[in-house]
Design a protein around this motif. Structure first.
Motif, PDB file in Angstrom:
ATOM      1  N   PRO A  71      42.165  37.966  41.853  1.00 32.67           N
ATOM      2  CA  PRO A  71      43.235  37.002  41.576  1.00 32.67           C
ATOM      3  C   PRO A  71      43.500  36.790  40.087  1.00 32.67           C
ATOM      4  CG  PRO A  71      41.887  36.193  43.374  1.00 32.67           C
ATOM      5  CD  PRO A  71      41.183  37.409  42.823  1.00 32.67           C
ATOM      6  N   ASP A  72      42.564  37.136  39.232  1.00 35.89           N
ATOM      7  CA  ASP A  72      42.787  37.018  37.789  1.00 35.89           C
ATOM      8  C   ASP A  72      43.709  38.104  37.249  1.00 35.89           C
ATOM      9  OD1 ASP A  72      41.236  34.775  37.546  1.00 35.89           O
ATOM     10  OD2 ASP A  72      39.438  35.845  36.878  1.00 35.89           O
ATOM     11  N   TYR A  73      43.969  39.130  38.042  1.00 36.63           N
ATOM     12  CA  TYR A  73      44.781  40.257  37.560  1.00 36.63           C
ATOM     13  C   TYR A  73      46.256  39.881  37.468  1.00 36.63           C
ATOM     14  CZ  TYR A  73      47.087  44.768  37.370  1.00 36.63           C
ATOM     15  OH  TYR A  73      47.899  45.815  37.027  1.00 36.63           O
ATOM     16  N   ASN A  74      46.850  39.487  38.580  1.00 39.52           N
ATOM     17  CA  ASN A  74      48.232  39.022  38.567  1.00 39.52           C
ATOM     18  C   ASN A  74      48.517  38.245  39.842  1.00 39.52           C
ATOM     19  OD1 ASN A  74      48.638  40.931  40.581  1.00 39.52           O
ATOM     20  ND2 ASN A  74      49.813  42.344  39.297  1.00 39.52           N
ATOM     21  N   ALA A  75      49.723  37.672  39.931  1.00 40.84           N
ATOM     22  CA  ALA A  75      50.080  36.823  41.068  1.00 40.84           C
ATOM     23  C   ALA A  75      50.055  37.589  42.388  1.00 40.84           C
ATOM     24  CB  ALA A  75      51.453  36.205  40.845  1.00 40.84           C
ATOM     25  N   ALA A  76      50.329  38.884  42.345  1.00 45.63           N
ATOM     26  CA  ALA A  76      50.344  39.680  43.570  1.00 45.63           C
ATOM     27  C   ALA A  76      48.963  39.780  44.203  1.00 45.63           C
ATOM     28  CB  ALA A  76      50.885  41.077  43.285  1.00 45.63           C
ATOM     29  N   HIS A  77      47.928  39.523  43.410  1.00 41.79           N
ATOM     30  CA  HIS A  77      46.555  39.609  43.917  1.00 41.79           C
ATOM     31  C   HIS A  77      45.901  38.236  44.039  1.00 41.79           C
ATOM     32  CE1 HIS A  77      47.478  43.638  42.441  1.00 41.79           C
ATOM     33  NE2 HIS A  77      46.585  44.069  43.326  1.00 41.79           N
ATOM     34  N   GLY A 103      50.383  46.977  37.510  1.00 40.72           N
ATOM     35  CA  GLY A 103      51.744  46.973  37.990  1.00 40.72           C
ATOM     36  C   GLY A 103      51.818  46.988  39.499  1.00 40.72           C
ATOM     37  N   GLY A 104      50.643  46.978  40.175  1.00 37.90           N
ATOM     38  CA  GLY A 104      50.645  47.112  41.617  1.00 37.90           C
ATOM     39  C   GLY A 104      50.714  45.786  42.328  1.00 37.90           C
ATOM     40  N   LEU A 135      50.506  47.522  57.309  1.00 36.59           N
ATOM     41  CA  LEU A 135      49.627  46.457  56.873  1.00 36.59           C
ATOM     42  C   LEU A 135      50.048  45.962  55.507  1.00 36.59           C
ATOM     43  CD1 LEU A 135      46.253  48.129  57.896  1.00 36.59           C
ATOM     44  CD2 LEU A 135      47.479  46.332  59.116  1.00 36.59           C
ATOM     45  N   SER A 136      49.822  44.685  55.275  1.00 35.92           N
ATOM     46  CA  SER A 136      50.081  44.129  53.951  1.00 35.92           C
ATOM     47  C   SER A 136      49.102  44.726  52.984  1.00 35.92           C
ATOM     48  CB  SER A 136      49.907  42.607  53.997  1.00 35.92           C
ATOM     49  OG  SER A 136      50.088  42.052  52.730  1.00 35.92           O
ATOM     50  N   ALA A 137      49.585  45.255  51.854  1.00 37.07           N
ATOM     51  CA  ALA A 137      48.701  45.948  50.930  1.00 37.07           C
ATOM     52  C   ALA A 137      49.243  45.833  49.536  1.00 37.07           C
ATOM     53  CB  ALA A 137      48.582  47.416  51.345  1.00 37.07           C
ATOM     54  N   CYS A 138      48.424  46.279  48.570  1.00 41.51           N
ATOM     55  CA  CYS A 138      48.831  46.142  47.187  1.00 41.51           C
ATOM     56  C   CYS A 138      48.752  47.481  46.498  1.00 41.51           C
ATOM     57  CB  CYS A 138      47.939  45.130  46.472  1.00 41.51           C
ATOM     58  SG  CYS A 138      46.256  45.693  46.327  1.00 41.51           S
ATOM     59  N   GLY A 139      49.149  47.527  45.245  1.00 43.12           N
ATOM     60  CA  GLY A 139      49.055  48.737  44.457  1.00 43.12           C
ATOM     61  C   GLY A 139      47.683  48.893  43.865  1.00 43.12           C
ATOM     62  N   ALA A 140      47.533  49.902  43.019  1.00 37.79           N
ATOM     63  CA  ALA A 140      46.224  50.193  42.471  1.00 37.79           C
ATOM     64  C   ALA A 140      46.154  49.837  41.001  1.00 37.79           C
ATOM     65  CB  ALA A 140      45.903  51.664  42.693  1.00 37.79           C
ATOM     66  N   ILE A 141      46.495  50.763  40.127  1.00 40.68           N
ATOM     67  CA  ILE A 141      46.399  50.547  38.697  1.00 40.68           C
ATOM     68  C   ILE A 141      47.526  49.616  38.256  1.00 40.68           C
ATOM     69  CG2 ILE A 141      46.567  51.812  36.508  1.00 40.68           C
ATOM     70  CD1 ILE A 141      43.890  52.154  37.860  1.00 40.68           C
ATOM     71  N   ASP A 160      45.551  36.374  46.465  1.00 41.02           N
ATOM     72  CA  ASP A 160      44.898  36.088  47.737  1.00 41.02           C
ATOM     73  C   ASP A 160      43.950  37.188  48.206  1.00 41.02           C
ATOM     74  OD1 ASP A 160      46.847  37.962  48.215  1.00 41.02           O
ATOM     75  OD2 ASP A 160      47.839  36.859  49.838  1.00 41.02           O
ATOM     76  N   HIS A 161      43.603  38.141  47.317  1.00 35.97           N
ATOM     77  CA  HIS A 161      42.699  39.200  47.779  1.00 35.97           C
ATOM     78  C   HIS A 161      42.081  39.984  46.623  1.00 35.97           C
ATOM     79  CE1 HIS A 161      46.494  41.406  47.142  1.00 35.97           C
ATOM     80  NE2 HIS A 161      45.754  42.514  47.026  1.00 35.97           N
ATOM     81  N   PHE A 162      40.988  40.667  46.953  1.00 34.18           N
ATOM     82  CA  PHE A 162      40.438  41.718  46.100  1.00 34.18           C
ATOM     83  C   PHE A 162      41.077  43.040  46.525  1.00 34.18           C
ATOM     84  CE2 PHE A 162      36.217  39.256  45.997  1.00 34.18           C
ATOM     85  CZ  PHE A 162      36.457  38.733  44.730  1.00 34.18           C
ATOM     86  N   HIS A 163      41.378  43.890  45.543  1.00 36.28           N
ATOM     87  CA  HIS A 163      41.813  45.254  45.820  1.00 36.28           C
ATOM     88  C   HIS A 163      40.742  46.190  45.290  1.00 36.28           C
ATOM     89  CE1 HIS A 163      44.519  48.848  45.749  1.00 36.28           C
ATOM     90  NE2 HIS A 163      43.767  49.153  44.717  1.00 36.28           N
ATOM     91  N   PHE A 164      40.225  47.081  46.160  1.00 38.92           N
ATOM     92  CA  PHE A 164      39.238  48.088  45.769  1.00 38.92           C
ATOM     93  C   PHE A 164      39.817  49.470  46.053  1.00 38.92           C
ATOM     94  CE2 PHE A 164      35.639  45.072  47.388  1.00 38.92           C
ATOM     95  CZ  PHE A 164      35.860  44.214  46.317  1.00 38.92           C
TER      96      PHE A 164
END
Length: 222
Positions: free
Chosen positions: A201-207, A28-29, A20-26, A209-213
């Motif tokens: 989306p305010d965190y970085n370009a990698a986010h 740099g993710g 699945l498409s996913a992102c990092g956590a802290i 299109d989504h919220f990461h929890f």
């Protein structure tokens, strides 16, 4: 899940490897390709005391779920004290195995934040939450550290569908109309009070299109 006698139903759902498409956590993710994974056996059903308590709490909240066997995968990835959410009171797409504590927070966020905000700011009931997945065996992009997704300890949320047919997405509406922004801001702020790490989306370009929890960290919210 409990059977009619009130005992835990230990029947396992088959767990497919989820790419699945996913992102990092802290910090740099962002995304990178999931690593191949192989299971070291089928695993065993041996939930921790905290997981058993979590199962009970979900049952009292009338959240339907199925406990999953503990499993360790190649490269340090794992699914420990994880469940498959079956019903949180609204449809949820693409969600794979999640740690019980994360699932509990997600179910409460759905019920007490997203549903209420949809009615208050958008004037419609919530019909569906669209996710980009949960478990994914991979590192945080640009680092040698495993993502929280690699431990079924993270969920990515990309959009919301309302009963009137409208679809609110992070891509198109994070900076949308006043009502849309109020809705997304309200549920973001609520998430920051529930999860260990929340990225928007305010965190970085990698986010964008989504919220990461996820349940790591101690209230890191961006």
């Amino acid at each position: 899940m409990k059977n009619r006698s009130g005992k835990w139903n230990l029947a396992w759902l088959g767990v497919a490897s989820l790419l699945l498409s996913a992102c990092g956590a802290i910090p740099g993710g962002d995304r990178q390709t999931s690593r191949p994974q192989s299971s070291a056996g089928l695993g065993s059903f041996d939930p921790s005391p905290s997981a058993r308590q979590c199962f009970s709490q979900l049952g009292k909240a009338k959240v339907r779920f199925s406990p999953l066997p503990n499993r360790n995968f190649q490269g340090g990835c794992s699914q420990i004290d994880s469940i498959k959410l079956l019903d949180v009171g609204t449809d949820v797409t693409n969600l794979g195995p999640v740690k019980c504590q994360l699932a509990s927070k997600f179910a409460a966020w759905t019920e007490y934040a997203v549903k209420r905000a949809a009615r208050q700011y958008l004037g419609s009931e919530l019909a569906r939450i669209e996710t980009m997945g949960s478990y994914s065996c991979r590192n945080i992009s640009g680092s040698g550290r495993l993502s929280q997704h690699a431990h079924a300890n993270a969920i990515d949320i990309s959009g919301f569908v309302l009963a009137d047919g409208r679809r609110i997405t992070l891509t198109n509406h994070w900076k949308g109309s006043r009502r849309e922004k109020q809705f997304l801001t309200a549920i973001h702020q609520s998430a920051c009070k529930r999860f260990g790490t929340v990225l928007s989306p305010d965190y970085n370009a990698a986010h964008r299109d989504h919220f990461h929890f996820d349940m790591s960290g101690n209230g890191y919210c961006r």
